[in-house]
Write an enzyme that holds these catalytic residues in place. Structure first.
Site, PDB file in Angstrom:
ATOM      1  CE  LYS A   1      -3.775  -1.956   2.459  1.00  0.00           C
ATOM      2  NZ  LYS A   1      -4.739  -1.951   4.158  1.00  0.00           N
TER       3      LYS A   1
ATOM      4  CE  LYS B   1      -3.044   3.009   4.170  1.00  0.00           C
ATOM      5  NZ  LYS B   1      -3.855   3.134   4.617  1.00  0.00           N
TER       6      LYS B   1
END
Length: 130
Positions: free
Chosen positions: A45, A47
């Site tokens: 992701k 992230k």
């Protein structure tokens, strides 16, 4: 017993998360929450979370609507999880509308719940940067 599952990162836990979990639990008897691991967030992701997986897990486990927390380590595990945990209902926020309809072929009902519009982790992070 109707078993429900949902997935998410649950970083910077806020009332929008609580609203989603409360509504998910209201649709069944047993709620499983799969939380993205740190590795999955970083590698798949792109992230970086403020809280570690273990910290996020502890926070979500403390919520009265949640019966079980499991790790999410890949996009593909959803199909496996619905069978492993005998899931009846798969719930996600409506920002994922249509992405998981394929799970209906596994005999699972898929529901997309409206998000709490005025709050999100992205919004919190953005406002904190100001």
């Amino acid at each position: 017993m109707k078993r429900v599952i949902t997935y998410g990162t649950f970083d910077l836990l806020h009332y929008g998360h609580i609203n989603l979990l409360k509504r998910a639990k209201s649709k069944g008897d047993y709620l499983i929450v799969a939380i993205s691991t740190d590795e999955f967030n970083l590698e798949e992701k792109n992230k970086v979370c403020y809280f570690t997986y273990e910290q996020r897990k502890a926070l979500v486990e403390a919520i009265r609507y949640v019966d079980l927390v499991i790790p999410e380590s890949s996009w593909n595990q959803k199909k496996e999880d619905v069978h492993k945990y005998d899931i009846d209902l798969f719930v996600m926020g409506d920002d994922w509308e249509g992405h998981f309809d394929f799970l209906e072929n596994e005999g699972v009902e898929v529901v997309y719940l409206p998000r709490t519009p005025e709050i999100s982790t992205t919004k919190i992070k953005s406002e904190l940067k100001k």
